[in-house]
Write a protein that holds these residues in place. Structure first.
Motif, PDB file in Angstrom:
ATOM      1  N   GLN A 155       0.821  -1.216   0.000  1.00  0.00           N
ATOM      2  CA  GLN A 155       0.000   0.000   0.000  1.00  0.00           C
ATOM      3  C   GLN A 155       0.853   1.263   0.000  1.00  0.00           C
ATOM      4  OE1 GLN A 155      -2.448  -0.444   3.475  1.00  0.00           O
ATOM      5  NE2 GLN A 155      -3.865  -1.864   2.477  1.00  0.00           N
ATOM      6  N   MET A 156       1.981   1.227   0.722  1.00  0.00           N
ATOM      7  CA  MET A 156       2.841   2.408   0.831  1.00  0.00           C
ATOM      8  C   MET A 156       3.921   2.448  -0.247  1.00  0.00           C
ATOM      9  SD  MET A 156       3.178   2.791   4.947  1.00  0.00           S
ATOM     10  CE  MET A 156       2.870   4.542   5.208  1.00  0.00           C
ATOM     11  N   GLY A 157       3.992   1.404  -1.075  1.00  0.00           N
ATOM     12  CA  GLY A 157       4.994   1.358  -2.135  1.00  0.00           C
ATOM     13  C   GLY A 157       6.412   1.310  -1.590  1.00  0.00           C
ATOM     14  N   ILE A 158       6.627   0.492  -0.577  1.00  0.00           N
ATOM     15  CA  ILE A 158       7.924   0.448   0.092  1.00  0.00           C
ATOM     16  C   ILE A 158       8.844  -0.573  -0.572  1.00  0.00           C
ATOM     17  CG2 ILE A 158       9.074  -0.206   2.249  1.00  0.00           C
ATOM     18  CD1 ILE A 158       6.659   1.004   3.703  1.00  0.00           C
ATOM     19  N   GLU A 159      10.052  -0.123  -0.873  1.00  0.00           N
ATOM     20  CA  GLU A 159      11.144  -0.996  -1.313  1.00  0.00           C
ATOM     21  C   GLU A 159      12.124  -1.061  -0.154  1.00  0.00           C
ATOM     22  OE1 GLU A 159      12.895   0.174  -5.037  1.00  0.00           O
ATOM     23  OE2 GLU A 159      10.951   0.865  -5.769  1.00  0.00           O
ATOM     24  N   PHE A 160      12.402  -2.261   0.322  1.00  0.00           N
ATOM     25  CA  PHE A 160      13.156  -2.487   1.545  1.00  0.00           C
ATOM     26  C   PHE A 160      14.372  -3.335   1.224  1.00  0.00           C
ATOM     27  CE2 PHE A 160      13.969  -5.068   5.295  1.00  0.00           C
ATOM     28  CZ  PHE A 160      13.798  -4.201   6.353  1.00  0.00           C
ATOM     29  N   THR A 161      15.565  -2.830   1.490  1.00  0.00           N
ATOM     30  CA  THR A 161      16.787  -3.598   1.293  1.00  0.00           C
ATOM     31  C   THR A 161      17.508  -3.681   2.631  1.00  0.00           C
ATOM     32  OG1 THR A 161      16.962  -2.749  -0.967  1.00  0.00           O
ATOM     33  CG2 THR A 161      18.906  -3.814  -0.043  1.00  0.00           C
ATOM     34  N   GLY A 162      17.639  -4.899   3.167  1.00  0.00           N
ATOM     35  CA  GLY A 162      18.274  -5.086   4.468  1.00  0.00           C
ATOM     36  C   GLY A 162      19.723  -5.510   4.342  1.00  0.00           C
ATOM     37  N   TYR A 163      20.506  -5.124   5.341  1.00  0.00           N
ATOM     38  CA  TYR A 163      21.938  -5.445   5.389  1.00  0.00           C
ATOM     39  C   TYR A 163      22.308  -5.923   6.780  1.00  0.00           C
ATOM     40  CZ  TYR A 163      22.016  -2.594   1.159  1.00  0.00           C
ATOM     41  OH  TYR A 163      21.761  -2.086  -0.086  1.00  0.00           O
ATOM     42  N   GLU A 164      23.163  -6.917   6.861  1.00  0.00           N
ATOM     43  CA  GLU A 164      23.731  -7.362   8.123  1.00  0.00           C
ATOM     44  C   GLU A 164      25.110  -6.719   8.228  1.00  0.00           C
ATOM     45  OE1 GLU A 164      23.660 -11.623   8.330  1.00  0.00           O
ATOM     46  OE2 GLU A 164      21.509 -11.695   7.932  1.00  0.00           O
ATOM     47  N   LEU A 165      25.317  -5.960   9.301  1.00  0.00           N
ATOM     48  CA  LEU A 165      26.542  -5.186   9.451  1.00  0.00           C
ATOM     49  C   LEU A 165      27.505  -5.855  10.422  1.00  0.00           C
ATOM     50  CD1 LEU A 165      24.961  -1.643   9.790  1.00  0.00           C
ATOM     51  CD2 LEU A 165      25.779  -2.760   7.709  1.00  0.00           C
ATOM     52  N   GLN A 166      28.786  -5.627  10.198  1.00  0.00           N
ATOM     53  CA  GLN A 166      29.819  -6.073  11.102  1.00  0.00           C
ATOM     54  C   GLN A 166      30.703  -4.868  11.409  1.00  0.00           C
ATOM     55  OE1 GLN A 166      31.921  -9.198   9.134  1.00  0.00           O
ATOM     56  NE2 GLN A 166      30.326 -10.697   9.528  1.00  0.00           N
ATOM     57  N   PRO A 167      31.229  -4.784  12.629  1.00  0.00           N
ATOM     58  CA  PRO A 167      32.122  -3.671  12.941  1.00  0.00           C
ATOM     59  C   PRO A 167      33.345  -3.684  12.023  1.00  0.00           C
ATOM     60  CG  PRO A 167      31.470  -4.840  14.938  1.00  0.00           C
ATOM     61  CD  PRO A 167      30.993  -5.664  13.764  1.00  0.00           C
ATOM     62  N   ALA A 168      33.746  -2.516  11.619  1.00  0.00           N
ATOM     63  CA  ALA A 168      34.943  -2.400  10.775  1.00  0.00           C
ATOM     64  C   ALA A 168      36.176  -2.472  11.643  1.00  0.00           C
ATOM     65  CB  ALA A 168      34.926  -1.059  10.022  1.00  0.00           C
ATOM     66  N   SER A 169      37.204  -3.114  11.118  1.00  0.00           N
ATOM     67  CA  SER A 169      38.466  -3.137  11.856  1.00  0.00           C
ATOM     68  C   SER A 169      39.183  -1.821  11.610  1.00  0.00           C
ATOM     69  CB  SER A 169      39.322  -4.331  11.421  1.00  0.00           C
ATOM     70  OG  SER A 169      39.565  -4.250  10.031  1.00  0.00           O
ATOM     71  N   VAL A 170      39.614  -1.224  12.686  1.00  0.00           N
ATOM     72  CA  VAL A 170      40.295   0.069  12.604  1.00  0.00           C
ATOM     73  C   VAL A 170      41.783  -0.178  12.796  1.00  0.00           C
ATOM     74  CG1 VAL A 170      40.469   2.347  13.640  1.00  0.00           C
ATOM     75  CG2 VAL A 170      38.256   1.190  13.538  1.00  0.00           C
TER      76      VAL A 170
END
Length: 89
Positions: A73-88
Motif C-alpha cells: 500500500q505504501m509502495g515500500i522498497e526495503f533492502t536489508g543489510y547485516e553489518l559487522q564492525p569495521a576493523s580500525v
C-alpha cells in the motif's frame, strides 16, 4: 546480536507517513530488536539501523501478510543489510 541496517524507499507515501506507521509498531518491534535509529535521507528515502536479538522472530514479522500488505500500500522498497564492525588500524 545482529547489527541490522535497511535502506527504505517510498513510492506511494512520504517519510513522515511511513514514520508514523513505524511509531505505532514500536512495541511489536521491541520483541525482536532494540536501539532502533531512523534517519531521513529525503522525503522518499530512509535508513534504519537496529540491534536484532531474535532473528527468527524478525524473519517471521517481515514475512507476515499484514506487514507485506502495508508495504504494498505504501509502495515500500526495503533492502536489508547485516553489518559487522569495521576493523580500525
Amino acid at each position: 546480536m545482529l547489527n541490522f541496517m535497511a535502506v527504505i524507499k517510498f513510492n506511494k507515501c512520504t517519510f513522515d507517513e511511513w514514520k508514523k506507521e513505524m511509531e505505532e509498531d514500536t512495541e511489536m518491534d521491541g520483541l525482536f530488536m532494540k536501539d532502533v535509529m531512523i534517519a531521513k535521507v529525503d522525503d522518499y528515502t530512509a535508513i534504519m539501523c537496529a540491534d536484532v536479538f531474535d532473528r527468527e522472530l524478525q524473519k517471521t514479522m517481515l514475512s507476515d501478510p499484514s506487514f507485506l500488505e502495508i508495504h504494498e500500500q505504501m509502495g515500500i522498497e526495503f533492502t536489508g543489510y547485516e553489518l559487522q564492525p569495521a576493523s580500525v588500524p
